[in-house]
Write an enzyme that holds these catalytic residues in place. Structure first.
Site, short mmCIF file in Angstrom:
data_model
loop_
_atom_site.label_atom_id
_atom_site.label_comp_id
_atom_site.label_asym_id
_atom_site.label_seq_id
_atom_site.Cartn_x
_atom_site.Cartn_y
_atom_site.Cartn_z
N HIS A 54 -41.53 -35.60 15.94
CA HIS A 54 -42.49 -36.62 16.36
C HIS A 54 -42.53 -37.77 15.35
O HIS A 54 -42.18 -37.59 14.19
CB HIS A 54 -43.90 -36.02 16.46
CG HIS A 54 -44.05 -35.05 17.59
ND1 HIS A 54 -44.59 -33.81 17.45
CD2 HIS A 54 -43.71 -35.15 18.90
CE1 HIS A 54 -44.60 -33.18 18.62
NE2 HIS A 54 -44.06 -33.96 19.52
N GLY A 55 -42.97 -38.92 15.80
CA GLY A 55 -43.23 -40.03 14.88
C GLY A 55 -42.05 -40.96 14.71
O GLY A 55 -41.02 -40.84 15.40
N SER A 108 -52.95 -35.97 24.12
CA SER A 108 -52.93 -34.91 23.11
C SER A 108 -54.36 -34.43 22.87
O SER A 108 -55.32 -35.04 23.36
CB SER A 108 -52.34 -35.47 21.80
OG SER A 108 -53.24 -36.43 21.27
N ASP A 130 -50.91 -32.72 26.45
CA ASP A 130 -49.77 -32.64 25.54
C ASP A 130 -50.10 -31.66 24.41
O ASP A 130 -51.20 -31.72 23.83
CB ASP A 130 -49.53 -34.06 24.98
CG ASP A 130 -48.21 -34.20 24.25
OD1 ASP A 130 -47.30 -33.40 24.50
OD2 ASP A 130 -48.09 -35.14 23.43
N HIS A 131 -49.17 -30.76 24.10
CA HIS A 131 -49.32 -29.82 22.98
C HIS A 131 -50.66 -29.09 22.93
O HIS A 131 -51.38 -29.16 21.92
CB HIS A 131 -49.08 -30.54 21.64
CG HIS A 131 -47.66 -30.96 21.44
ND1 HIS A 131 -46.65 -30.08 21.13
CD2 HIS A 131 -47.08 -32.18 21.56
CE1 HIS A 131 -45.50 -30.74 21.05
NE2 HIS A 131 -45.73 -32.02 21.32
N GLU A 159 -43.11 -24.21 25.21
CA GLU A 159 -42.11 -24.64 24.22
C GLU A 159 -41.53 -23.43 23.52
O GLU A 159 -42.24 -22.51 23.13
CB GLU A 159 -42.75 -25.58 23.19
CG GLU A 159 -41.76 -25.99 22.10
CD GLU A 159 -42.18 -27.21 21.28
OE1 GLU A 159 -42.89 -28.09 21.83
OE2 GLU A 159 -41.79 -27.29 20.11
N HIS A 205 -39.14 -33.55 23.64
CA HIS A 205 -40.22 -34.15 22.83
C HIS A 205 -39.59 -35.04 21.76
O HIS A 205 -38.39 -35.00 21.54
CB HIS A 205 -41.04 -33.04 22.17
CG HIS A 205 -42.02 -32.41 23.11
ND1 HIS A 205 -43.38 -32.56 22.98
CD2 HIS A 205 -41.83 -31.66 24.21
CE1 HIS A 205 -43.98 -31.89 23.96
NE2 HIS A 205 -43.05 -31.34 24.72
N ASN A 239 -40.78 -37.20 26.52
CA ASN A 239 -42.04 -37.61 25.89
C ASN A 239 -41.85 -38.82 24.97
O ASN A 239 -41.03 -38.78 24.04
CB ASN A 239 -42.59 -36.46 25.04
CG ASN A 239 -43.20 -35.37 25.89
OD1 ASN A 239 -43.02 -35.34 27.10
ND2 ASN A 239 -43.93 -34.48 25.26
N ASP A 271 -48.35 -24.88 23.97
CA ASP A 271 -47.35 -24.89 22.91
C ASP A 271 -47.55 -23.67 22.02
O ASP A 271 -48.18 -23.76 20.97
CB ASP A 271 -47.43 -26.19 22.11
CG ASP A 271 -46.34 -26.25 21.04
OD1 ASP A 271 -45.60 -25.27 20.91
OD2 ASP A 271 -46.24 -27.28 20.35
P1 13P Z 1 -42.41 -39.58 19.85
O1 13P Z 1 -43.21 -39.52 18.58
O2 13P Z 1 -40.94 -39.60 19.56
O3 13P Z 1 -42.82 -40.71 20.71
O4 13P Z 1 -42.67 -38.23 20.66
C1 13P Z 1 -43.84 -38.05 21.40
C2 13P Z 1 -44.02 -36.64 21.87
O5 13P Z 1 -43.13 -35.82 21.83
C3 13P Z 1 -45.35 -36.28 22.40
O6 13P Z 1 -45.46 -34.93 22.71
O1 G3H Z 2 -47.47 -34.98 19.94
C1 G3H Z 2 -47.38 -36.10 19.50
C2 G3H Z 2 -47.93 -37.27 20.23
O2 G3H Z 2 -47.30 -38.42 19.72
C3 G3H Z 2 -49.44 -37.35 20.13
O3 G3H Z 2 -49.83 -37.66 18.84
O4 G3H Z 2 -51.56 -35.98 18.20
O5 G3H Z 2 -51.43 -38.24 17.10
O6 G3H Z 2 -52.25 -38.01 19.46
P1 G3H Z 2 -51.36 -37.46 18.38
ZN ZN Z 3 -44.40 -33.57 21.51
#
Ligand code: 13P
Ligand code: G3H
Ligand code: ZN
Length: 341
Positions: A192-193, A50, A83-84, A142, A226, A269, A105
């Site tokens: 997420h999370g 990320s 990522d993102h 996305e 995701h 993901n 994204d």
């Molecule tokens: P999780 O928080 O469900 O592991 O998702 C991660 C994600 O989508 C990263 O882009």
């Molecule tokens: O996009 C979500 C991933 O879990 C990455 O998280 O932005 O805290 O590194 P982060």
């Molecule tokens: Zn994501």
């Protein structure tokens, strides 16, 4: 084999009907855990970072750690993915740092929080596709915004607002044609999370039918799920047993991901499950061996715990056993292919 474009892995996965986990990394131990799992299961690998990860670890460290993974695992194709990405500038800087795949994204504005217009999304995604494809680099886009239907995360959406931001299959058809992206992240009610759902999700909050409808309209589109951590109860229990405080919560059941894979999901993901595994293992050492202070004492079990999770996902997603069967196609080959199309 150098780092490979992610598109090669997704095309192969589509051809053979499996999915590929994309695991987030921030440090050496997480990269090692993924490679341990891949070596044991003979799996192709997507490692993703990320913006926060790139800031935390520094691009130069990340790049060299990834090159070490390649050097130590010559039989395993590895793609390195942003990522993102929140802007074309973020994606271009990732490409300059050697990433072989980027996510633009554009579902959110550059702040990574505010839902963006369709026109903005198309504009920034096209811009990244043009620059990335010239170098053979893969682009994930996305459409629709993540955010639980029950609880707001990501864009901070919840309830009806989140429902309104699920991916619209008809618009997905138009978006893929207008942008030329290689893979499409879809919003189906995940977030997420750790706190995704208040009970085991059913069709009212996890809209797998959106995936099925997009697959029907766009059978060749590689979809990305995701927020796909399953938040295993046993990992939460370890954390809480050793003094943590994770509230009751439910993730995305692996069976639902497998259903998605049957309908065009090729990239899944996962970050949170690995964070949970690492945290539980470290808490256990701290609790059982309060006198320990050598980081290797707790980072070794942490790395092993993450490798176990990654291994289980690689097997469940069907990517195990394919590493040495992926065609050897590099960035330049793909750049030529994009130019010709
Ligand atoms: P999780 O928080 O469900 O592991 O998702 C991660 C994600 O989508 C990263 O882009
Ligand atoms: O996009 C979500 C991933 O879990 C990455 O998280 O932005 O805290 O590194 P982060
Ligand atoms: Zn994501």
């Amino acid at each position: 084999m150098p780092l490979v474009p992610m598109r090669v892995l997704l095309d192969h996965a589509a051809e053979h009907g499996y999915g590929v986990g994309a695991f987030n990394v921030n440090n050496m131990e997480q990269i090692q855990a993924i490679m341990m799992a891949a070596a044991e299961t003979d799996s192709p690998v997507i490692v993703q970072a990320s913006r926060g990860a790139r800031e935390y670890s520094n691009d130069a460290y990340l790049r060299h750690l990834m090159l070490a993974a390649v050097e130590l695992n010559p039989r395993i194709p590895i793609a390195m993915h942003q990522d993102h990405g929140n802007s074309p500038a973020t994606c271009l800087s990732a490409i300059a740092q050697g990433f072989t795949s980027v996510m633009m994204d554009g579902s959110l504005q550059e702040d990574g929080k505010t839902p963006a217009s369709y026109e903005y999304n198309v504009r920034v995604t096209r811009k990244v596709v043009e620059a990335a494809h010239a170098k053979g680099v893969t682009v994930e886009a996305e459409l629709g915004c993540l955010g639980g239907i029950e609880d707001g995360h990501g864009a901070g959406l919840s309830g009806d607002e989140a429902l309104a931001h699920l991916t619209d299959p008809a618009q997905a058809e138009q978006f893929v044609a207008e942008t030329g992206c290689d893979a499409l992240a879809v919003a189906i009610g995940t977030s997420h999370g750790a706190y995704k759902f208040k009970k085991k999700p059913t069709g009212d909050v996890l809209k797998m039918e959106v995936i099925e409808e997009i697959h029907r309209r766009l059978p060749d589109c590689h979809m990305v799920m995701h927020g796909s951590s399953s938040v295993p109860r046993e990992l939460v229990e370890i954390i809480n047993h050793y003094g943590g405080d994770i509230k009751e919560t439910y993730g995305v059941p692996v069976e639902e991901i497998q259903r998605g894979i049957q309908h065009g999901v090729r990239k899944i993901n996962v970050d949170t499950d690995n964070r949970l595994a690492i945290t539980g293992a470290i808490r256990k050492v701290f609790s059982e061996q309060p006198a320990a202070f050598d980081p290797r004492k707790y980072l070794t079990p942490a790395r092993e715990a993450m490798a176990e999770v990654v291994k289980a996902r690689m097997i469940a997603f069907g990517q195990a056993g394919w590493a040495d069967k992926i065609p050897r196609v590099g960035l330049e080959d793909l750049a030529r292919r994009y130019r010709a199309s």
